[in-house]
Every structure is written in C-alpha cells, then in structure tokens.
Design an enzyme around this catalytic site. Sequence first.
Site, PDB file in Angstrom:
ATOM      1  N   GLY A 116      -5.478  -7.034   0.903  1.00  0.00           N
ATOM      2  CA  GLY A 116      -6.175  -6.010   1.864  1.00  0.00           C
ATOM      3  C   GLY A 116      -5.270  -4.848   1.954  1.00  0.00           C
ATOM      4  O   GLY A 116      -4.647  -4.450   0.884  1.00  0.00           O
ATOM      5  N   GLU A 117      -4.947  -4.217   2.942  1.00  0.00           N
ATOM      6  CA  GLU A 117      -4.380  -3.028   3.238  1.00  0.00           C
ATOM      7  C   GLU A 117      -4.823  -1.861   2.315  1.00  0.00           C
ATOM      8  O   GLU A 117      -4.165  -0.789   2.693  1.00  0.00           O
ATOM      9  CB  GLU A 117      -2.838  -3.307   2.690  1.00  0.00           C
ATOM     10  CG  GLU A 117      -1.907  -4.304   3.273  1.00  0.00           C
ATOM     11  CD  GLU A 117      -0.510  -4.448   2.727  1.00  0.00           C
ATOM     12  OE1 GLU A 117      -0.302  -3.681   1.953  1.00  0.00           O
ATOM     13  OE2 GLU A 117      -0.048  -5.482   3.081  1.00  0.00           O
ATOM     14  N   GLY A 118      -5.956  -1.766   2.087  1.00  0.00           N
ATOM     15  CA  GLY A 118      -6.668  -1.031   1.124  1.00  0.00           C
ATOM     16  C   GLY A 118      -6.010  -0.915  -0.310  1.00  0.00           C
ATOM     17  O   GLY A 118      -6.209   0.058  -1.098  1.00  0.00           O
ATOM     18  N   ILE A 170       0.820  -1.192  -0.106  1.00  0.00           N
ATOM     19  CA  ILE A 170      -0.015   0.066   0.093  1.00  0.00           C
ATOM     20  C   ILE A 170       0.862   1.449   0.115  1.00  0.00           C
ATOM     21  O   ILE A 170       0.635   2.298  -0.445  1.00  0.00           O
ATOM     22  CB  ILE A 170      -1.034  -0.043   1.243  1.00  0.00           C
ATOM     23  CG1 ILE A 170      -1.853   1.074   0.872  1.00  0.00           C
ATOM     24  CG2 ILE A 170      -0.189   0.088   2.497  1.00  0.00           C
ATOM     25  CD1 ILE A 170      -2.850   1.128  -0.292  1.00  0.00           C
ATOM     26  N   GLU A 204      -7.483  -2.510   5.589  1.00  0.00           N
ATOM     27  CA  GLU A 204      -7.140  -2.942   7.070  1.00  0.00           C
ATOM     28  C   GLU A 204      -6.122  -3.965   7.026  1.00  0.00           C
ATOM     29  O   GLU A 204      -5.565  -4.390   6.298  1.00  0.00           O
ATOM     30  CB  GLU A 204      -8.649  -3.628   7.360  1.00  0.00           C
ATOM     31  CG  GLU A 204      -9.045  -4.623   6.516  1.00  0.00           C
ATOM     32  CD  GLU A 204      -8.305  -5.438   5.865  1.00  0.00           C
ATOM     33  OE1 GLU A 204      -7.614  -6.408   6.903  1.00  0.00           O
ATOM     34  OE2 GLU A 204      -8.268  -6.012   4.698  1.00  0.00           O
TER      35      GLU A 204
END
Length: 345
Positions: free
Chosen positions: A310-312, A109, A167
């Site tokens: 994830g992680e955006g 990210i 997240e």
Amino acid sequence: MSADIAGRSGPFDDLRTLLDDLPGPDEEARAATRARDLSLTKPPGSLGRLEGIAEWLAAWQGRTPPRVKNAMVAVFAGNHGVVAQGVAAYPQAVTAQMVANFQAGGAAINQLCESFGFGLQVFELALEVPTGDIAVEPALSPRDCVATLLYGLESVPTDIDLLCIGEMGIGNTTVASALAHGLFGGEARDWVGPGTGLDEAGVAHKAEVVAAAVARHGPEAGGDPFEILRRLGGREIAAMAGAILGGRLKRVPVIVDGFVASSAAAVLHALGPGMLDHCLFGHVSAEPAHGRLLETLGKAPLLDLGMRLGEGTGAALAAAMAKAAADVHGGMATFAEAGVTDREE
C-alpha cells in the site's frame, strides 16, 4: 448507473450532478501524440505500452507532447471500527504511527518519492474517530460520507500533471473486500485475503465478517454504489474515490495503487461506464482478490512485482514508468531531425 438509482434524491445528489458532465479525453492531443510517435527514430510499436502511456497522458492532460514534471502521491489514512471484530494482524494504533513515519520521511513511499522526484501529501482522516463497525452498523453517516468524498475531490491540486492514489489504514483490506463483495457479488471468500499477515483461520474469520456485513447492509443500499460506500467503506476509501473524481474534473491523469485503492475506484466504476478512463492501475498486488477486482474493472496493471504494502508504492513505481514514457516521447528525435532514413522513404 441504472435509471432507478439515477432518479433517486438524497445526500449524494450534488455528486451525481457532477457525474453528468465529466470532461472527456482530448482526442486531438492523443492523435497528435500518436502521429509524432510514428515519426520518432524507432520502429513503430517498438516501445510497447510506453507508447500507449504517452498517448493516455496527452489525452488526459490535454497537451502534446505530454509531460510528467510535477507528479504527486496522495496517501489517505483512516481507521475502521471493524477492527474490533479481530480481522487485522496489527493494532489500530499502527495507523497513526505510520502517518508519523510518513511525516518523518521514514516509510517506503518517502524513499520512492525522493528517488523519482515526486511530491508526497499525506491526508489524515480523523484517526481518533474510527468509522462504524460495518459488522453491526454503517461505516459513515450520509453527511460524513459526502463530506469525505468532497474533501478528497478538493485535495487534488490544479498544478500537478499526474496523481498517484495510495492509502494507510489498519483493517482496510477487510473494508475493501466488503466493498468489492457488495458491489460485484460472488462469495465473500472470493474477495478476502491475508491483508497484513492473517493466517488461514484469520482469513476464514475475515470472510465471515465480510459476508455478515454485506448481508446486513446490502438490502438497505439497494445497489446504489454511493450507499454501498457509505455503509461498507471507510474515510480513506471515500476520500480516494473523491480524489479520483477530482483528477477527472481537473484534467489530471491518475494512477491507482493496490487492492484498497482499487476498491475506491470500483465505486466510481459501478456508477457508470467510462468513469475510470483517466486512470491507470499501477500494479497487481499480492492480495489475492486484487487480480479479480482488476479483471472486473477491465483494467490491466502496469506492474506485477508481488507487492502488498500500500502507501501508493506500486502507483509511484508505475508513475516512474509514465514519466519515462513522456520523457522518451518528448525527447526523442524524429527521423527528419536526426537525419536517419525512414523505412518508408
């Protein structure tokens, strides 16, 4: 939200009051953006979903032309007691290690935010105090759940023009699966996947844990989405739900990331119609239940790249598309400006 739930009193009363008077879209800004789009030097509709994204941005930013000059990715990190049930392929310590990696600039990210010029904020939510193990007890106390929802709400700056929700949390696909099962029913196995890499036996065990957790907490929750979140959720999921709500209250459009972030949005969806009108869903992840959840929410993802990090990350990629949509809409010449003959002339 049913009249029965709306009429209850309890720790979530102030939040329920907020839901009664949420701002709606600016239809004048949407209409002005649509009208300008028809005058741009291209055939009508030829930019497909980019045109709709520009209208969506205008409606929720309350201005035309829309712009994406100060986008932010918010990553919320939490730990989960249910990891004790053997539902994750990685140890819980990885959550804090990955937060340190975000802070050092070493995660995926970070690279996407650097590439697109987006801001990044990482919110670490009491990693040293995992939530309760949902297989045997509620995840959060009423006070902790409300406080975390409000923390997420207050985390949204007023000076950004687009918010991406992401997240990090070992074990949080189990919690997301439990939330989806608790909110929307079906069989536990319908909502469970491999997460960070469980094998077939691990997925079957995970489904058993999710089924047991929902069977334990569902009757006590009584169909109340806030209570389902409190009993089956996690801190990062509550904070993401709060941040999505904060985006609505502060007129900041929101792009939601993958399965876990979508489970936070699902709590708001279950509270009433239109709660997610200010949201786009960045992508459909490779986690099997995400497509099912998006269908339940009535949302079409922008991207399908087989991602499951994830992680955006999926939200950030979609935000780059939103930025492109705003830049194209605002920067293109009209037929009159360019001296190009409109087909209607």
